[in-house]
Design a protein around this motif. Structure first.
Motif, PDB file in Angstrom:
ATOM      1  N   LYS A  46      40.881  -6.571 -42.712  1.00 49.13           N
ATOM      2  CA  LYS A  46      39.533  -6.450 -43.273  1.00 49.13           C
ATOM      3  C   LYS A  46      39.116  -5.028 -43.618  1.00 49.13           C
ATOM      4  O   LYS A  46      38.115  -4.825 -44.283  1.00 49.13           O
ATOM      5  N   SER A  47      39.887  -4.026 -43.186  1.00 47.97           N
ATOM      6  CA  SER A  47      39.451  -2.646 -43.386  1.00 47.97           C
ATOM      7  C   SER A  47      39.630  -2.146 -44.819  1.00 47.97           C
ATOM      8  O   SER A  47      39.074  -1.119 -45.179  1.00 47.97           O
ATOM      9  N   TYR A  48      40.384  -2.865 -45.639  1.00 47.91           N
ATOM     10  CA  TYR A  48      40.665  -2.404 -47.006  1.00 47.91           C
ATOM     11  C   TYR A  48      40.663  -3.583 -47.979  1.00 47.91           C
ATOM     12  O   TYR A  48      40.810  -4.732 -47.586  1.00 47.91           O
ATOM     13  N   ARG A  49      40.551  -3.252 -49.278  1.00 52.56           N
ATOM     14  CA  ARG A  49      40.743  -4.208 -50.369  1.00 52.56           C
ATOM     15  C   ARG A  49      42.026  -3.782 -51.081  1.00 52.56           C
ATOM     16  O   ARG A  49      42.168  -2.627 -51.477  1.00 52.56           O
ATOM     17  N   PHE A  50      42.951  -4.721 -51.229  1.00 54.35           N
ATOM     18  CA  PHE A  50      44.276  -4.421 -51.745  1.00 54.35           C
ATOM     19  C   PHE A  50      44.466  -4.983 -53.138  1.00 54.35           C
ATOM     20  O   PHE A  50      44.007  -6.066 -53.452  1.00 54.35           O
ATOM     21  N   GLY A  51      45.198  -4.233 -53.946  1.00 54.90           N
ATOM     22  CA  GLY A  51      45.618  -4.706 -55.252  1.00 54.90           C
ATOM     23  C   GLY A  51      47.027  -5.269 -55.151  1.00 54.90           C
ATOM     24  O   GLY A  51      47.602  -5.380 -54.080  1.00 54.90           O
ATOM     25  N   GLY A  52      47.586  -5.577 -56.273  1.00 52.34           N
ATOM     26  CA  GLY A  52      48.942  -6.107 -56.316  1.00 52.34           C
ATOM     27  C   GLY A  52      49.672  -5.540 -57.514  1.00 52.34           C
ATOM     28  O   GLY A  52      49.089  -4.796 -58.293  1.00 52.34           O
ATOM     29  N   PRO A  53      50.889  -5.882 -57.689  1.00 53.69           N
ATOM     30  CA  PRO A  53      51.722  -6.653 -56.781  1.00 53.69           C
ATOM     31  C   PRO A  53      52.167  -5.823 -55.579  1.00 53.69           C
ATOM     32  O   PRO A  53      52.009  -4.606 -55.580  1.00 53.69           O
ATOM     33  N   ILE A  54      52.725  -6.508 -54.579  1.00 51.09           N
ATOM     34  CA  ILE A  54      53.212  -5.809 -53.395  1.00 51.09           C
ATOM     35  C   ILE A  54      54.737  -5.703 -53.443  1.00 51.09           C
ATOM     36  O   ILE A  54      55.395  -6.454 -54.157  1.00 51.09           O
ATOM     37  N   LEU A  55      55.260  -4.744 -52.700  1.00 52.23           N
ATOM     38  CA  LEU A  55      56.702  -4.606 -52.489  1.00 52.23           C
ATOM     39  C   LEU A  55      56.952  -4.683 -50.992  1.00 52.23           C
ATOM     40  O   LEU A  55      56.021  -4.478 -50.202  1.00 52.23           O
ATOM     41  N   HIS A  56      58.183  -4.939 -50.595  1.00 51.29           N
ATOM     42  CA  HIS A  56      58.465  -4.919 -49.158  1.00 51.29           C
ATOM     43  C   HIS A  56      59.819  -4.301 -48.881  1.00 51.29           C
ATOM     44  O   HIS A  56      60.730  -4.327 -49.714  1.00 51.29           O
ATOM     45  N   LYS A  57      59.913  -3.704 -47.720  1.00 54.20           N
ATOM     46  CA  LYS A  57      61.158  -3.116 -47.221  1.00 54.20           C
ATOM     47  C   LYS A  57      61.127  -3.237 -45.711  1.00 54.20           C
ATOM     48  O   LYS A  57      60.176  -2.772 -45.076  1.00 54.20           O
ATOM     49  N   GLU A  58      62.121  -3.894 -45.159  1.00 55.25           N
ATOM     50  CA  GLU A  58      62.216  -4.142 -43.722  1.00 55.25           C
ATOM     51  C   GLU A  58      60.942  -4.847 -43.243  1.00 55.25           C
ATOM     52  O   GLU A  58      60.568  -5.860 -43.819  1.00 55.25           O
ATOM     53  N   ASN A  59      60.268  -4.336 -42.218  1.00 58.98           N
ATOM     54  CA  ASN A  59      59.070  -4.993 -41.678  1.00 58.98           C
ATOM     55  C   ASN A  59      57.773  -4.425 -42.256  1.00 58.98           C
ATOM     56  O   ASN A  59      56.725  -4.496 -41.613  1.00 58.98           O
ATOM     57  N   TYR A  60      57.829  -3.907 -43.462  1.00 56.48           N
ATOM     58  CA  TYR A  60      56.651  -3.292 -44.080  1.00 56.48           C
ATOM     59  C   TYR A  60      56.430  -3.851 -45.473  1.00 56.48           C
ATOM     60  O   TYR A  60      57.383  -4.138 -46.196  1.00 56.48           O
ATOM     61  N   ILE A  61      55.165  -4.003 -45.820  1.00 57.03           N
ATOM     62  CA  ILE A  61      54.821  -4.272 -47.215  1.00 57.03           C
ATOM     63  C   ILE A  61      54.075  -3.053 -47.734  1.00 57.03           C
ATOM     64  O   ILE A  61      53.402  -2.344 -46.977  1.00 57.03           O
ATOM     65  N   TYR A  62      54.240  -2.812 -48.998  1.00 53.58           N
ATOM     66  CA  TYR A  62      53.580  -1.702 -49.677  1.00 53.58           C
ATOM     67  C   TYR A  62      52.640  -2.313 -50.703  1.00 53.58           C
ATOM     68  O   TYR A  62      53.038  -3.180 -51.477  1.00 53.58           O
ATOM     69  N   ALA A  63      51.392  -1.863 -50.669  1.00 52.08           N
ATOM     70  CA  ALA A  63      50.388  -2.408 -51.577  1.00 52.08           C
ATOM     71  C   ALA A  63      49.433  -1.304 -51.990  1.00 52.08           C
ATOM     72  O   ALA A  63      49.121  -0.408 -51.187  1.00 52.08           O
ATOM     73  N   PRO A  64      48.922  -1.344 -53.223  1.00 47.93           N
ATOM     74  CA  PRO A  64      47.879  -0.399 -53.590  1.00 47.93           C
ATOM     75  C   PRO A  64      46.571  -0.761 -52.869  1.00 47.93           C
ATOM     76  O   PRO A  64      46.247  -1.936 -52.736  1.00 47.93           O
ATOM     77  N   VAL A  65      45.875   0.254 -52.376  1.00 42.81           N
ATOM     78  CA  VAL A  65      44.582   0.065 -51.708  1.00 42.81           C
ATOM     79  C   VAL A  65      43.502   0.658 -52.600  1.00 42.81           C
ATOM     80  O   VAL A  65      43.632   1.793 -53.073  1.00 42.81           O
ATOM     81  N   PHE A  66      42.447  -0.098 -52.822  1.00 44.59           N
ATOM     82  CA  PHE A  66      41.317   0.387 -53.615  1.00 44.59           C
ATOM     83  C   PHE A  66      40.467   1.305 -52.743  1.00 44.59           C
ATOM     84  O   PHE A  66      40.086   0.934 -51.629  1.00 44.59           O
TER      85      PHE A  66
END
Length: 128
Positions: A46-66
């Protein structure tokens, strides 16, 4: 399926046996990128609003944050631990982050909706 972009991207994905989904999507400007809440296995971040698309590597996802700033708004890259839901912001605010791929310790992204102006954000190993 059409390639994902910041306006039209998959709102549900399974990553390392975890369900990653978007809700409460909204355009930040007419014809512009969509942002929303990301939930992992039903628990919203709930602390952020995320854009897309997302990428992932291992146990992490990467997403743009507004992010909203004093003089305008933009996006920062976020790294989300899918096990702890910890969010780490990486790099400087950009007008747009259209994620493309991860290679080694670099995240490649486009700075425009057409996917023609590319750039790189260096990522350190998670937790370092």
């Amino acid at each position: 399926m059409k390639l994902e972009d910041p306006i039209q991207f998959a709102i549900n994905k399974i990553i390392n046996e975890k369900e990653v989904s978007y809700s409460d999507l909204m355009e930040i400007s007419q014809g512009g990128p969509e942002i929303g809440t990301i939930s992992i296995n039903g628990t919203p971040i709930k602390s952020y609003r995320f854009g897309g698309p997302i990428l992932h590597k291992e146990n992490y996802i990467y997403a743009p944050v507004f992010v909203k700033k004093f003089l305008g708004s933009g996006f920062k890259l976020s790294r989300i631990n899918i096990n702890t839901l910890n969010v780490e912001l990486i790099g400087k605010t950009k007008s747009l982050i259209y994620l493309n791929k991860i290679e080694g310790d670099k995240v490649y992204f486009f700075k425009d909706l057409n996917g023609t102006v590319s750039s790189i954000i260096q990522i350190s190993p998670a937790g370092s």
